[in-house]
Structure formats: structure tokens, C-alpha cells
Motif scaffolding. Structure first.
Motif, PDB file in Angstrom:
ATOM      1  N   SER A 139      15.444   0.834 -19.791  1.00 59.72           N
ATOM      2  CA  SER A 139      16.482   0.627 -20.097  1.00 59.72           C
ATOM      3  C   SER A 139      18.069   0.278 -19.313  1.00 59.72           C
ATOM      4  CB  SER A 139      17.624   1.218 -21.060  1.00 59.72           C
ATOM      5  OG  SER A 139      19.063   1.096 -22.043  1.00 59.72           O
ATOM      6  N   ARG A 166       9.776   4.051 -24.088  1.00 63.45           N
ATOM      7  CA  ARG A 166      11.136   3.759 -23.994  1.00 63.45           C
ATOM      8  C   ARG A 166      10.722   3.718 -22.170  1.00 63.45           C
ATOM      9  NH1 ARG A 166      12.165  -1.198 -24.732  1.00 63.45           N
ATOM     10  NH2 ARG A 166      14.115  -0.248 -22.586  1.00 63.45           N
ATOM     11  N   LEU A 367      14.550  -6.125 -15.818  1.00 65.33           N
ATOM     12  CA  LEU A 367      14.275  -6.385 -17.392  1.00 65.33           C
ATOM     13  C   LEU A 367      13.675  -7.764 -17.597  1.00 65.33           C
ATOM     14  CD1 LEU A 367      16.618  -4.905 -19.433  1.00 65.33           C
ATOM     15  CD2 LEU A 367      14.296  -3.765 -18.248  1.00 65.33           C
ATOM     16  N   PRO A 371      10.677  -9.297 -23.376  1.00 65.03           N
ATOM     17  CA  PRO A 371      11.052  -8.060 -23.888  1.00 65.03           C
ATOM     18  C   PRO A 371      10.712  -5.961 -23.522  1.00 65.03           C
ATOM     19  CG  PRO A 371      10.758  -8.958 -25.875  1.00 65.03           C
ATOM     20  CD  PRO A 371      10.599  -9.934 -24.816  1.00 65.03           C
ATOM     21  N   GLY A 374       9.323  -3.696 -18.163  1.00 68.97           N
ATOM     22  CA  GLY A 374      10.376  -3.299 -17.352  1.00 68.97           C
ATOM     23  C   GLY A 374       9.586  -2.898 -15.898  1.00 68.97           C
ATOM     24  N   GLN A 582      18.005  -8.654 -24.116  1.00 68.92           N
ATOM     25  CA  GLN A 582      18.760  -8.045 -23.602  1.00 68.92           C
ATOM     26  C   GLN A 582      19.816  -6.874 -25.375  1.00 68.92           C
ATOM     27  OE1 GLN A 582      22.313 -11.016 -22.456  1.00 68.92           O
ATOM     28  NE2 GLN A 582      21.596 -10.596 -20.314  1.00 68.92           N
ATOM     29  N   GLN A 585      16.427  -5.105 -25.840  1.00 70.73           N
ATOM     30  CA  GLN A 585      16.662  -4.054 -24.842  1.00 70.73           C
ATOM     31  C   GLN A 585      17.488  -2.877 -25.275  1.00 70.73           C
ATOM     32  OE1 GLN A 585      14.994  -2.994 -22.614  1.00 70.73           O
ATOM     33  NE2 GLN A 585      13.487  -5.000 -22.376  1.00 70.73           N
ATOM     34  N   SER A 589      17.399   1.070 -27.006  1.00 70.29           N
ATOM     35  CA  SER A 589      18.365   2.489 -25.829  1.00 70.29           C
ATOM     36  C   SER A 589      19.041   2.867 -26.374  1.00 70.29           C
ATOM     37  CB  SER A 589      18.540   1.656 -24.593  1.00 70.29           C
ATOM     38  OG  SER A 589      19.707   0.918 -24.998  1.00 70.29           O
TER      39      SER A 589
END
Length: 607
Positions: A139, A166, A367, A371, A374, A582, A585, A589
Motif C-alpha cells: 500500500s 499484501r 501501483l 490492482p 505493486g 485505488q 488498494q 490495506s
């Protein structure tokens, strides 16, 4: 003299961009000597000596440096020795060194990165037992836990998979049989615990590791596969594009303030001065802004502040194996350089502009429109949960039909009013979302932990719930959630119900609700439960070792059905909406942050 060299099996491994020649190595040694004050004659210097299938070069000499604990004005120097051993094999290089650094020009021209995927495959074999791991969150949220570390005799036995997808592994230590390895995949650093050995044994070690890097298949270890996995950037860019960019402020601030490895300086009229802490902190705050990535033009993408696409402040380049920061022009970064604190102020021969330093250290996160992806610490990682279709996100979404009729977050207020409006988010929380709580109090406004706090000590195990209510038009973007997610995350620690704060909170709940516009209502803040028994009830919940803690964002602005459709479109090959990326993410997070605090995060939304 090199027969006296003794060093451990610790090296940085690189891919050679071009073949090294005798002239290139000689130039390297000349540059290294020129970068140090008062260098002695070489204790040893060897250039491109064959040994088995490899070629090695080495240099060692003494030089003067300023002790870190003395100011430059002391003019007190100490004499230290340094060495560097460079091993070439199969288009790769291993570098063993102590107190000597490679010049930036040489590293840029000749050395490329070995992918984290290959490092993992070579070291993290099926039988490996992980003893330590350092992780970085995918994130870019300022409220998420950025990094965390675990250490145990066998991490697989004590670290669960919850939230693991994550996080990307930045470094780890493991044992395989009698061998103990330590590695940082982003830099190609691989260390094998050993006695100090001679130079030819170091060359043999480098050859064996390079052979493993080139011959290894996909990483098979089950533990390391629970985290976000390194993937090939060139292949990923065929189906996805960058969407958001953020500098790794935690890493930069740590190198400046904590480890003090670097300092920020400006050069004016030939004089170099170090930036004071107040200027450094202001600069870090400005660098902490998340930038939007524009459309791809050739290999370049512009960077801009949200809503200012016509006025870019930077650019990134999409290369085959990495993403490079080509431009970063924020007001406070102008004229700022980075020096290593090994050198007296103004004398670092490898001083770099701040933008080039951030690029060299891969100190940023990117990012993507996918999604699941990363880019962190110079590597592209894939979130396995999203790669499997995003079903993990759906499990955190709880539907409530009452939210279909909500028209306002809190409703309207009048003197003498005894309940929240039924068509408000607050009214829905009281009527149905929190209907299973035996105790429910309104904590809105003031020192607010949540809009409502619920307890159910009748349940086994007991349950503590923090409700954060929001209202807005239906959306699949992140904007409606930023405030509620930040509020929920910053109050996660308060879900432990700290005893020192509970007395004041309970006294405040004895009053009726006063709206933000100062309307004195007759709505009791204690919606359910006996006000005289609150202290005992909250102490019982706080002391319960098995209590379940739920952080629940209750909103009328999201539909689970719309999220299901968006995920289905992605699975069928559709291009994701950047705003949905967005949102994904941000919410993932949030759920990961809850897991880190031993809580469960949920979104209560429309069907």
C-alpha cells in the motif's frame, strides 16, 4: 599479499550489462582510489585473473576518513583499510567488499539487477526453514503499516497467512540443512554463514551461487509463496500500466534520521551546507504525496499531483527490467543533494541529486491498473489474493438492506429529538447493523474513537465493535473512503480499550448527544445498556483474552453487487477503472492493517 585476505561468504550479485575488459577493471580501481582521501599504496591489486570457469579481480589499500562521532572542525582522521573482490562468471558478477564502494558511473554502466524471483528460487528451496523475514506493505497509504519483521526458529509454525499477500518480502534469513543463508533480494545480496575464508574459496562460492541463480526454477517454498510474489516486469506491462507513484518516505527518513547513513545538503556559491531537521521534515512531507501516473508516451509516463494532469511534476521510464525515476520537480526538492555521512560535509565524490538518489536506491512504490501488482524496492510483486480473482475482498463486504434507504450520514437534529433519523447511516447502525450488541454507545465528535462502539459480553468469545458511518452517492472510487479508512486505522489501537482512558469516555457518554451544529438533542449517547454498568462491562471486554475486535466501516456509497461486477469484468479481461484500483488498494490495506492489530476489518454496504 592477497593470500592474507580473509572474508565471509557475503556478496552482492549482479547481471553484467556488458562484458568487462582489462581497461574497465583498471579504470574501476583508479576511480575507487580517487574517491578516498590519502590512499596508501595498494596492499594488493589483481586484474581479471582466471580461476576455473570464473575470472576475478581484487584491490586493497588504506585511506583516511573522519570519525563519525567527531565534527569536521576537529580535523581528526583515522586510518582504515578496505578491499573489493569482483568475480565474473556466466554474464554475472559477484562483489565482496568492505569499506570500499563502487563508483556510481561504473555500477550504472556495467551492473544490472538480478531479479528477486531468481534470488528466491535459488535460496528459498522447498526444504528451507525461514527464521527471519522483513516485509513491505504494497500500500501507499500513509496510515498503513509500512514494514514489519518476524523472527522465530521456524516462522511457518508461528506466522499465519492472514494479510500476507499484501506484503512483499524485502529480506529474509533461512536455514537449509546445515547451511544458514541471509539475503536481500532487491539488492542481490546473498550471505552464507561461514568461517572467514581465502580469496579463491570466495571465488568458488560466487561461482556456485551464480550457477544456482541461473539454474533455479520457480520458488517452491510454501512459506515464502504466501507473500506477494515477484513477477516479470516486461510481461506485466503488456497487460497493465502504472497508475500511482509514491516515494518510500519511511526508508528515506530512516537513512537520514535513524541510521544516519546519508545527509541532505544544498550547494550555494561553492559552499555546501546541511539541511536542518525542520527543512528535512518539510521536504519529506512534500515527498510523501501520492502522485498520479499519466498515459504512457513511448517509455515515459508523467507524474502529477491529483487533479493537475496538465502540470506534471515528474516522470518515470518503463524499462524491460525496471522502472526508473527520470524526473521529480517538487518545490522543496530543488537543489537538494544526498551525501554519505562517511565523508566530511561537502567532500563526498559520489554525491547525488535527491532524485537520482531515490532512483538509485529504488526508493519508491508504483501501483498499476491491475490492482494485484505493486512495484517495490526495484521489483514487481503480485498480490496472490487479487490474482485469484479478488474473492478475498468480497469476503470483507457485508450487505445491509437498510443502507438502500439512507439519505444522510447523521440526519437532521432538533431539540428534544430522542433518536437518530431512520434514513441516516447512524439510524441504520442503531437499527440493524449493530443490533447484536447488548451495549451500544455513540462516541461521535470530540475525542472520537468511532461513531459508535458496541459490546457483546454474552457472546463466546466476547465481541468489541467500532462502527464508522459514512454516506454518499454510489461509487467505485477511493475518494469516499479516505476519511473513514484513515479514521478507522488510526483508532485501531484504541480497540484494546485502554483502561486509563475509559473513565473519561464513560463520563462523556452519560450526556445526551449534541450535534456538530450545537443542537442539544435528547438522544442518549448510551443507546443500549445500563449507563451505571458501563465501566464493569468495558473492563470485562477489555480483559477477555479471546475477545474479537471488529472495525466496521458502514457506508451507503458502495454496493457489493457493483464490486462483484467490477471484479468479474477484470477476470474476463476488461481493463480496470483506475478509481476502482485505488479503492481496492485502499480497502485491502485497511483489512491488512486490522490484521496487524489483531482485529477484523469489514465494510458494511448496500447489497
Amino acid at each position: 599479499m592477497i593470500e592474507h585476505l580473509r572474508a565471509g561468504k557475503t556478496a552482492n550479485f549482479h547481471r553484467l550489462k556488458r562484458r568487462l575488459s582489462l581497461a574497465a577493471v583498471s579504470g574501476l580501481f583508479t576511480s575507487i582510489r580517487a574517491a578516498h582521501a590519502e590512499p596508501s599504496n595498494n596492499f594488493f591489486a589483481h586484474r581479471r585473473v582466471p580461476h576455473g570457469p570464473a575470472v576475478w579481480s581484487a584491490i586493497c589499500f588504506a585511506y583516511e576518513q573522519r570519525p563519525a562521532f567527531l565534527a569536521d572542525e576537529a580535523r581528526a582522521d583515522e586510518r582504515v583499510w578496505g578491499f573489493l573482490l569482483l568475480v565474473e562468471h556466466r554474464g554475472h558478477a559477484a562483489i565482496f567488499k568492505s569499506r570500499l564502494n563502487l563508483p556510481n558511473a561504473f555500477a550504472t554502466r556495467y551492473l544490472g539487477r538480478v531479479s528477486a524471483e531468481r534470488v528466491d528460487a535459488a535460496i528459498a528451496r522447498q526444504d528451507a526453514i525461514f527464521e527471519k523475514v522483513r516485509l513491505r506493505n504494497l500500500s501507499v497509504s500513509g496510515f498503513a503499516m509500512r514494514t514489519k519483521s518476524y523472527e522465530a526458529n521456524d516462522l511457518k509454525a508461528v506466522v499465519g497467512p492472514a494479510g500476507a499477500s499484501r506484503y512483499a518480502p524485502l529480506g529474509y534469513a533461512l536455514r537449509a540443512g546445515e547451511d544458514h543463508y541471509r539475503t536481500t533480494p532487491s539488492t542481490g545480496r546473498i550471505s552464507l554463514r561461514s568461517e572467514r575464508i581465502g580469496h579463491l574459496e570466495l571465488v568458488d562460492y560466487a561461482v556456485s551461487v551464480i550457477d544456482d541463480l541461473l539454474g533455479a526454477g520457480p520458488a517452491r517454498n510454501d512459506f515464502i509463496r504466501t507473500f506477494a510474489r515477484a513477477v516479470d516486469l516486461e510481461e506485466a506491462l503488456e497487460a497493465a500500466r502504472p497508475a500511482a507513484f509514491a516515494v518510500d518516505i519511511a526508508g528515506l527518513a530512516g537513512a537520514i534520521h535513524d541510521t544516519r547513513l546519508i545527509r541532505l545538503v544544498r550547494v550555494e556559491e561553492g559552499n555546501c551546507y546541511q539541511l536542518p531537521k525542520v527543512e528535512v521534515d518539510a521536504l519529506l512531507d512534500q515527498l510523501g504525496q501520492v502522485l498520479e501516473v499519466g498515459e504512457v508516451a513511448g517509455r515515459l509516463c508523467s507524474l502529477s499531483l491529483p487533479g493537475t494532469h496538465q502540470d506534471p511534476v515528474g516522470a518515470i521510464a518503463l524499462n524491460k527490467s525496471d522502472i526508473a525515476l527520470r524526473k521529480l520537480d517538487l518545490p522543496l526538492t530543488a537543489g537538494v543533494w544526498v551525501e554519505k555521512t562517511d565523508y566530511p560535509l561537502g567532500t563526498d565524490p559520489n554525491r547525488l541529486p535527491l532524485r537520482r538518489y531515490i532512483d538509485k536506491e529504488n526508493g519508491y512504490i508504483v501501483l498499476f491498473s491491475d490492482p494485484a501488482l505493486g512495484y517495490i524496492a526495484g521489483n514487481l510483486f503480485r498480490d496472490g489474493a487479487m490474482a485469484e480473482g479478488g474473492d478475498v475482498l468480497l469476503r470483507y463486504l457485508v450487505t445491509n438492506a437498510d443502507l438502500e434507504n439512507v439519505t444522510d450520514e447523521k440526519g437532521t437534529f432538533a431539540q428534544g429529538q430522542t433518536a437518530f433519523d431512520a434514513d441516516s447511516t447512524f439510524g441504520a447502525i442503531v437499527a440493524s447493523v449493530a443490533d447484536g450488541d447488548e451495549i451500544l454507545v455513540c462516541d461521535d465528535l470530540g475525542d472520537e474513537w468511532a461513531d459508535f462502539i458496541g459490546l457483546d459480553n454474552r457472546a463466546s468469545p466476547p465481541r468489541i465493535s467500532f462502527y464508522h458511518g459514512k454516506h454518499g452517492p454510489l461509487s467505485l472510487g477511493a475518494s469516499p473512503f479516505h476519511v473513514s479508512v484513515s479514521q478507522a486505522q488510526k483508532n485501531l489501537e484504541r480497540m484494546m480499550l485502554p483502561a486509563a482512558a475509559m473513565g473519561g469516555k464513560i463520563n462523556g457518554w452519560r450526556n445526551n448527544y449534541i450535534s456538530g451544529s450545537s443542537v442539544h438533542t435528547a438522544i442518549p449517547r448510551v443507546v443500549r445498556g445500563d449507563p451505571d454498568l458501563l465501566a464493569a462491562a468495558f473492563e470485562q471486554a477489555r480483559a477477555a483474552p479471546d475477545a474479537i475486535r471488529r472495525a466496521m466501516i458502514v457506508t451507503s456509497s458502495l454496493s457489493k453487487g457493483a464490486v462483484e461486477q467490477a471484479l468479474a469484468d477484470i477476470r474476463s479481461g476488461g481493463r480496470p477503472d483506475p478509481h476502482f484500483i485505488q479503492l481496492y488498494q485502499l480497502l485491502m490495506s485497511f483489512f491488512s492493517a486490522c490484521t496487524d492489530m489483531n482485529a477484523f476489518g469489514y465494510i458494511v454496504c448496500r447489497p
